[in-house]
Design an enzyme around this catalytic site. Structure first.
Site, PDB file in Angstrom:
ATOM      1  N   THR A   1       0.832  -1.203   0.000  1.00 43.42           N
ATOM      2  CA  THR A   1       0.000   0.000   0.000  1.00 43.42           C
ATOM      3  C   THR A   1       0.859   1.241   0.000  1.00 43.42           C
ATOM      4  OG1 THR A   1      -0.058   0.284   2.415  1.00 43.42           O
ATOM      5  CG2 THR A   1      -1.750  -1.130   1.445  1.00 43.42           C
ATOM      6  N   ASP A   2       0.298   2.328  -0.487  1.00 44.13           N
ATOM      7  CA  ASP A   2       0.840   3.637  -0.145  1.00 44.13           C
ATOM      8  C   ASP A   2       0.626   3.802   1.364  1.00 44.13           C
ATOM      9  OD1 ASP A   2       1.857   6.207  -0.250  1.00 44.13           O
ATOM     10  OD2 ASP A   2       0.677   6.783  -1.994  1.00 44.13           O
ATOM     11  N   TRP A   3       1.306   4.764   1.966  1.00 46.70           N
ATOM     12  CA  TRP A   3       1.286   4.887   3.435  1.00 46.70           C
ATOM     13  C   TRP A   3      -0.128   5.173   3.933  1.00 46.70           C
ATOM     14  CZ3 TRP A   3       5.469   3.126   1.929  1.00 46.70           C
ATOM     15  CH2 TRP A   3       6.548   2.856   2.781  1.00 46.70           C
ATOM     16  N   GLY A   4      -0.715   4.190   4.618  1.00 44.71           N
ATOM     17  CA  GLY A   4      -2.058   4.357   5.165  1.00 44.71           C
ATOM     18  C   GLY A   4      -3.170   4.100   4.163  1.00 44.71           C
TER      19      GLY A   4
END
Length: 440
Positions: free
Chosen positions: A172-175
């Protein structure tokens, strides 16, 4: 100065700059140098390249992306990935997919037909996967036709793995994880950053309740471990890199990424001329974008530093590079300097507050104070050259009144040396725009 407490590394030209070279081999060489630095730091995966299509010139993160052209973006990405991965370090191609704005990027849905996706927004990723097999793919925050990228089975399994043959893992991208169990079922392996055990508990519960099979979970773990082992088996504990040598590589790359937008004879500059350098960016250039791509640079060359000993140059600050406040004293000093010189070179551009990760631009203008200085100087000095520092297109209301314009984009830490080489004709500006500069 060092917001992430990161170690000093060499800042190479940004994606917007590399694209203007139209040279996948330059992207490969830059990637190889970055891969060597990552290897020496013990970094297993470089979080890039970012290759989203420039749908609008107002996207705040366009400086990281290559182009509005899917073919060019794909070929450059493949070159970069092959360069990094030649050093035994992985890449994470991002942001998959159709993430072409910063405004409400966590929740917006990019809605379009499959044909539009496959012809415009996916081909750069497809080319990169088929030509260079990035070790990982980073899924984006947004939804696509209502379904979050992080749990979009059609995108992560059907398109990425079955249609294109991707072999690595998806992170994932962060979060950007929404429902962790649904994500794993759809083909998302790694969540970044850690949820501190919260989502691990949800995964266990999902297995216990039969929402996800142990076999599916095992397969996700295997994909991550394959990359971990690949890195570990290729790890060189003795790896080092030469910052000074890489700085020179960044300089050579920057020379191939600047675009001569206009020249009616003021360029090349001559060493026997009296020259005025105007604008704060001459001293402190904007050489990289704002946000998570920020680098703690080894050594930044400004044009004012690089020109020393080469020509008779007087300097006037003209404007503050940080904001948009017109200082009448600085304006008068700039005009006076221009009048006493044979040629004036104005170093202008967008501050971080005008374009960065996290927000989109509201307009295409340079700061008003800079336009005012350019307007006043060009009236006082017919041989006025404008050198731009920006990660995306800007309006140039003064274009008809200046003699020459050099678009230097965000040219990395050696930007000043490259600008001087090009301004004085010691190298030839050979790059071309990889995006449209709108008139309005």
């Amino acid at each position: 100065n060092d917001p992430n407490h990161s170690r000093k590394a060499v800042c190479f030209p940004a994606g917007c700059s590399v694209a203007a070279s139209f040279d996948p081999d330059l992207a490969r060489r830059e990637g190889a140098a970055i891969g060597r630095e990552a290897r020496a730091f013990g970094v297993g995966v470089v979080l890039g390249p970012a290759i989203n299509i420039k749908r609008s010139p107002l996207c705040g993160r366009n400086f990281e992306y290559y182009s509005e052209d899917p073919v060019l973006a794909g070929e450059l990405a493949a070159g970069y990935i092959n360069g990094v991965q030649s050093q035994g370090v992985g890449t994470s191609i991002k942001h998959f997919a159709a993430n072409s704005q910063e405004y409400r990027r966590m929740s917006a849905s990019s809605d379009m037909t499959e044909r539009t996706l496959r012809e415009i927004y996916l081909p750069a990723f497809e080319t990169a996967v088929k030509k260079s097999q990035p070790w990982t793919v980073m899924c984006s925050y947004n939804r696509i036709n209502g379904v979050y990228s992080s749990e979009n089975e059609w995108l992560l399994d059907q398109v990425l793995r079955r249609d294109w043959g991707f072999q690595g893992f998806v992170m994932t991208d962060w979060g950007a994880a929404n429902d962790r169990v649904e994500g794993i079922k759809a083909g998302l392996e790694l969540e970044m950053p850690s949820s501190g055990g919260v989502n691990s508990a949800r995964i266990r519960k999902g297995v216990q309740e039969g929402r996800i099979s142990e076999e599916t979970l095992d397969h996700a773990v295997e994909r991550i471990l394959e990359i971990v082992f690949r890195y570990a088996e290729n790890r060189d504990e003795t790896a080092v890199f030469d910052r000074a040598a890489d700085h020179e590589k960044a300089h050579q790359a920057a020379l191939e990424t600047m675009v001569l937008l206009k020249n009616e004879g003021a360029l090349p500059l001559r060493k026997d001329q009296k020259i005025a350098f105007i604008g704060g960016f001459a001293e402190h250039p904007r050489y990289q974008g704002g946000g998570s791509s920020h680098i703690n640079a080894y050594h930044v060359d400004g044009a004012l530093e690089a020109v020393q000993g080469k020509a008779d140059v007087i300097y006037a600050k003209g404007f503050d590079t940080e904001g948009d406040q017109l200082d009448e004293t600085l304006l008068r000093e700039a005009v006076a300097a221009a009048k006493t010189a044979q040629v004036a070179v104005i170093f202008a551009g967008l501050p971080d507050s005008f374009e960065s990760e996290g927000f989109d631009r509201k307009h295409l203008n340079l700061p008003r104070c800079q336009n005012r200085v350019i307007e006043a100087v060009s009236k006082a000095q017919p041989n006025t050259v404008v050198v731009l520092h920006n990660g995306s297109p800007v309006l140039m209301p003064w274009l008809g009144n200046v003699n020459a314009v050099l678009e230097s984009y965000l040219g990395g830490e050696a930007v000043g040396q490259a600008q001087i080489d090009l301004l004085f004709g010691e190298a030839n500006p050979c790059a071309k725009l990889a995006e449209t500069f709108p008139l309005s």
